[in-house]
Design a protein around this motif. Sequence first.
Motif, mmCIF file in Angstrom:
data_model
loop_
_atom_site.group_PDB
_atom_site.id
_atom_site.type_symbol
_atom_site.label_atom_id
_atom_site.label_comp_id
_atom_site.label_asym_id
_atom_site.label_seq_id
_atom_site.Cartn_x
_atom_site.Cartn_y
_atom_site.Cartn_z
ATOM 1 N N LEU A 564 0.964 -1.348 0.115
ATOM 2 C CA LEU A 564 -0.029 -0.056 0.083
ATOM 3 C C LEU A 564 0.859 1.258 0.040
ATOM 4 C CD1 LEU A 564 -2.925 1.312 0.000
ATOM 5 C CD2 LEU A 564 -2.743 1.118 2.715
ATOM 6 N N ASN A 565 0.908 1.983 -1.377
ATOM 7 C CA ASN A 565 1.733 3.152 -1.302
ATOM 8 C C ASN A 565 1.031 4.260 -0.654
ATOM 9 O OD1 ASN A 565 4.203 2.144 -3.323
ATOM 10 N ND2 ASN A 565 1.988 1.429 -4.257
ATOM 11 N N MET A 566 1.891 4.846 0.090
ATOM 12 C CA MET A 566 1.386 6.069 0.930
ATOM 13 C C MET A 566 1.802 7.472 0.146
ATOM 14 S SD MET A 566 -0.275 4.499 3.217
ATOM 15 C CE MET A 566 -0.658 6.091 4.479
ATOM 16 N N VAL A 600 -11.521 2.704 -3.378
ATOM 17 C CA VAL A 600 -11.764 1.374 -2.669
ATOM 18 C C VAL A 600 -11.549 1.585 -1.345
ATOM 19 C CG1 VAL A 600 -10.825 -0.009 -4.803
ATOM 20 C CG2 VAL A 600 -9.334 0.607 -3.027
ATOM 21 N N PRO A 601 -12.275 0.649 -0.456
ATOM 22 C CA PRO A 601 -12.262 0.648 1.043
ATOM 23 C C PRO A 601 -10.886 0.623 1.403
ATOM 24 C CG PRO A 601 -14.245 -0.627 0.218
ATOM 25 C CD PRO A 601 -13.269 -0.237 -0.893
ATOM 26 N N CYS A 602 -10.596 1.397 2.382
ATOM 27 C CA CYS A 602 -8.999 0.986 2.965
ATOM 28 C C CYS A 602 -9.011 -0.083 3.765
ATOM 29 C CB CYS A 602 -8.558 2.210 3.787
ATOM 30 S SG CYS A 602 -8.354 3.770 3.070
ATOM 31 N N THR A 603 -9.892 -0.592 4.120
ATOM 32 C CA THR A 603 -10.208 -1.925 5.088
ATOM 33 C C THR A 603 -9.696 -2.793 4.279
ATOM 34 O OG1 THR A 603 -12.371 -2.438 4.319
ATOM 35 C CG2 THR A 603 -11.856 -1.106 6.437
ATOM 36 N N ASP A 604 -9.845 -3.010 2.624
ATOM 37 C CA ASP A 604 -9.366 -3.984 1.750
ATOM 38 C C ASP A 604 -8.059 -4.359 1.787
ATOM 39 O OD1 ASP A 604 -11.965 -4.085 0.811
ATOM 40 O OD2 ASP A 604 -11.530 -3.271 -1.059
ATOM 41 N N CYS A 645 -8.481 5.564 -0.034
ATOM 42 C CA CYS A 645 -7.661 4.506 -0.601
ATOM 43 C C CYS A 645 -8.154 4.219 -1.958
ATOM 44 C CB CYS A 645 -7.539 3.370 0.011
ATOM 45 S SG CYS A 645 -7.111 3.186 1.753
ATOM 46 N N TYR A 646 -7.161 4.143 -3.105
ATOM 47 C CA TYR A 646 -7.256 3.862 -4.411
ATOM 48 C C TYR A 646 -6.595 2.760 -4.791
ATOM 49 C CZ TYR A 646 -9.758 8.309 -4.200
ATOM 50 O OH TYR A 646 -10.445 9.536 -3.800
ATOM 51 N N LYS A 647 -7.373 2.323 -6.161
ATOM 52 C CA LYS A 647 -6.323 1.103 -6.971
ATOM 53 C C LYS A 647 -6.278 1.633 -8.371
ATOM 54 C CE LYS A 647 -7.268 -3.366 -6.493
ATOM 55 N NZ LYS A 647 -6.043 -4.035 -6.244
ATOM 56 N N VAL A 648 -5.096 1.599 -8.667
ATOM 57 C CA VAL A 648 -4.747 1.934 -9.993
ATOM 58 C C VAL A 648 -4.680 0.935 -10.824
ATOM 59 C CG1 VAL A 648 -3.439 3.299 -11.757
ATOM 60 C CG2 VAL A 648 -4.119 4.419 -9.564
ATOM 61 N N GLY A 655 -5.273 -7.590 -23.129
ATOM 62 C CA GLY A 655 -6.098 -8.125 -21.976
ATOM 63 C C GLY A 655 -5.134 -8.335 -21.027
ATOM 64 N N SER A 656 -3.748 -8.199 -20.920
ATOM 65 C CA SER A 656 -3.035 -8.341 -19.630
ATOM 66 C C SER A 656 -2.870 -7.075 -18.688
ATOM 67 C CB SER A 656 -1.505 -8.654 -20.155
ATOM 68 O OG SER A 656 -1.674 -9.802 -20.837
ATOM 69 N N SER A 657 -2.988 -7.058 -17.659
ATOM 70 C CA SER A 657 -2.838 -5.890 -16.855
ATOM 71 C C SER A 657 -1.991 -5.932 -15.461
ATOM 72 C CB SER A 657 -4.443 -5.643 -16.219
ATOM 73 O OG SER A 657 -4.964 -6.789 -15.349
ATOM 74 N N ILE A 658 -1.732 -4.767 -15.168
ATOM 75 C CA ILE A 658 -0.956 -4.569 -13.784
ATOM 76 C C ILE A 658 -1.518 -3.553 -12.870
ATOM 77 C CG2 ILE A 658 1.173 -5.330 -14.601
ATOM 78 C CD1 ILE A 658 2.130 -2.434 -15.018
ATOM 79 N N SER A 659 -1.596 -3.715 -11.418
ATOM 80 C CA SER A 659 -2.108 -2.960 -10.618
ATOM 81 C C SER A 659 -1.402 -2.553 -9.578
ATOM 82 C CB SER A 659 -3.599 -3.251 -10.154
ATOM 83 O OG SER A 659 -3.496 -4.487 -9.389
ATOM 84 N N ALA A 660 -1.657 -1.305 -8.847
ATOM 85 C CA ALA A 660 -1.078 -0.807 -7.449
ATOM 86 C C ALA A 660 -2.077 -0.169 -6.932
ATOM 87 C CB ALA A 660 0.033 0.093 -8.124
ATOM 88 N N ASN A 661 -1.769 -0.205 -5.358
ATOM 89 C CA ASN A 661 -2.831 0.145 -4.221
ATOM 90 C C ASN A 661 -2.232 1.568 -3.698
ATOM 91 O OD1 ASN A 661 -4.320 -2.020 -4.722
ATOM 92 N ND2 ASN A 661 -2.864 -3.324 -3.368
ATOM 93 N N PHE A 662 -2.991 2.436 -3.334
ATOM 94 C CA PHE A 662 -2.529 3.895 -2.868
ATOM 95 C C PHE A 662 -3.522 4.296 -1.768
ATOM 96 C CE2 PHE A 662 -1.075 3.654 -7.204
ATOM 97 C CZ PHE A 662 0.348 4.081 -7.319
ATOM 98 N N LYS A 663 -2.901 5.060 -0.599
ATOM 99 C CA LYS A 663 -3.618 5.733 0.323
ATOM 100 C C LYS A 663 -2.996 7.120 0.251
ATOM 101 C CE LYS A 663 -5.090 5.229 5.005
ATOM 102 N NZ LYS A 663 -5.033 4.781 6.268
ATOM 103 N N LEU A 664 -4.240 8.132 0.285
ATOM 104 C CA LEU A 664 -3.743 9.290 0.427
ATOM 105 C C LEU A 664 -3.679 9.719 1.834
ATOM 106 C CD1 LEU A 664 -6.189 10.747 -2.302
ATOM 107 C CD2 LEU A 664 -3.812 9.760 -2.938
ATOM 108 N N LYS A 665 -2.678 10.638 1.919
ATOM 109 C CA LYS A 665 -2.469 11.401 3.333
ATOM 110 C C LYS A 665 -2.427 12.792 3.251
ATOM 111 C CE LYS A 665 2.677 10.715 2.753
ATOM 112 N NZ LYS A 665 3.824 10.450 3.423
#
Length: 665
Positions: A564-566, A600-604, A645-648, A655-665
């Motif tokens: 989870l990238n801050m 997305v919910p940060c609880t995820d 929180c966000y998912k990019v 059809g291939s994909s990559i994703s990363a998770n972020f939380k804003l501060k």
Amino acid sequence: MRRTLRALGTLATSAVLLALGSHAAFADQVTNTIDSTPDTALEIRNVVAGTSSSVGFQILEGQTGGVTDPTGDRQGCNAAGNAPVTVNLSVPSGVMAGTTTLSFTDCGVVQNVNFAIPTSTIPGDYNVSVASVSGGKANSLFNSAPASFTLRVGAPAPTDTTPPSITPTVIGTAGANGWYTSDVTVSWLVVDNESAITSSSGCDAVTISTETTGQTLTCAATSAGGTTSKSVTIKLDKTGPSAALAVTAGDAGENGWYTSDVTVSTSGTDSISGPVTCTPDQTQTSETTGQEFNGSCTNDAGLTTNAAPLTVKLDKTGPSAALAVTAGDAGENGWYTSDVTVSTSGSDTISGPVTCTSDQTQTTETAGQVFNGSCTNDAGLTTNAAPLTVKLDKTGPSAALAVTAGDAGENGWYTSDVTVSTSGSDTISGPVTCTSDQTQTTETAGQVFNGSCTNDAGLSTNAASLTVKLDKTLPGVLWTGGPAAGGTYYFGFVPSPPTCSATDGLSGPADCAVSGYSAAVGGHTMTATAHDNAGNTGTDTRNYTVSAWTLKGFYQPVDMNGALNMVKAGSTVPLKFEVFAGSTELTDTAVVDTFKWGEVPCTDFSGAVQDDIEQYTSGQTVLRYDTTGGQFIQNWQTPKKAGSCYKVVMKTDDGSSISANFKLK
């Protein structure tokens, strides 16, 4: 006017006439009635001694030629009721008068005087005249000369005690039963040998020429011996009776023929000398073309009349009669196949000619038309022919060839063994017999089949020919281009879709199509489907694999693997990555399908490793390929919502994909 009186007398008359001088004709005339002419000539009345005779006297008004008396005699009749005229007769001896004095009160009135002659009177002439005329109207003049007459007395007949003898004589043709048959003359012989015939009546000869049932003639005669009469009755018929022959029993046919036993009767009448006797009844019981009958009738006078001969034609038997087809083509099984003429014929040996039903025709097709007919002889007897049934079918049956077994392909081809059947029908003369089934088992580009059907009337119809094309072999397949069988290709580098063509040496190739081609990632099977013109289908398959791209990144400053990238809210984060097709790096930004981010919910991310973003960028937020760094860069400006929180997610075209998770501060 002057009227006239007939009187008798000569003595006084001369004195009167002398007194009148030349104008005596204009005085009233005293005259007798022995004749109708008042003249001075003495009339004679014959009389026999011992008999009497009556004479009339009258006064006639005198005039001559219609000229009025110029002598001065009183105009009109000199006698009147108040001035009667007295006429005195002068009667000689030997004659006895019933009266000698006559009194007249008018002219034209006759007074009769009876003059009797005694038997003792000597035969001779005795004159009776007017002795005197007196009285009458003043200035009356009379001429009495016309009243004078003579009684001529004959000797009395000798004594006769028997009346005259009367004998009739009849001349004419005597018939029977007291009849005469020609004109009859009847004369009479009247004889009395003892005394004269003093009177007779009906004794003149008479000819009877008019037919009569009885005319009586009577002759009567009188003599001194008395009166007698004789009668003759004449029956006269100069004409024979009527006589006619007639059929009184028997059925009348036509044209003068009879159709049952005949009785011929003779009859007649006679209006004068009936009854009439005729020939007895005659019969005709045997058939004949003409038997002559004769007969006659006789009246009571014996006259016979022959009837006009009568010819009897007798036919008690009807003619022969039969129906037959006289025109039309005979088919089979009692059928006809062209227009039919049905004729009725017959004959008769007695009362020919024979008239039969007119020809009848059948022009419309029929399964059975009953014809009737008859023949009539000249006598009118009719015989019905036995009915005749005509079956007419001028049209052949329907006939058709059809494939009744075999798989139908396309374009008129069959793809399995073929059975060809011939079928037909006939609405008139069924049932129909057709060619037996035929088969085709060998492949052929065109086998011609023929067949026919025949109806019950024998008419055949050829079916239209049927050509059978049979191709039982599947077509071959030829591939052109496309992925090779068993080949592996990276997405974006798959060969273009292949084409195919069909091969067929009989019915010929029709088409070929490839299905199952795909450039998507995964394993694929292509099928080439070929069709020949017969509709046969041949197939061939190819398998190949499409491999996905290899994605690398996101690179630092972004941590992957669930971290989870801050990051500071509102800041811009560089997202760096690479795309490879096998060993080939792809650098065209078009390979990136989408960049998406979402809250997305940060609880995820509970328990996820948190890592602060230490490097930010201020560049534009568009996708680019950095040739220096040899990677794609997408600057993402984060929302200004701290604590969220966000998912990019980056997705490429394969059809291939990559994703990363972020939380804003």
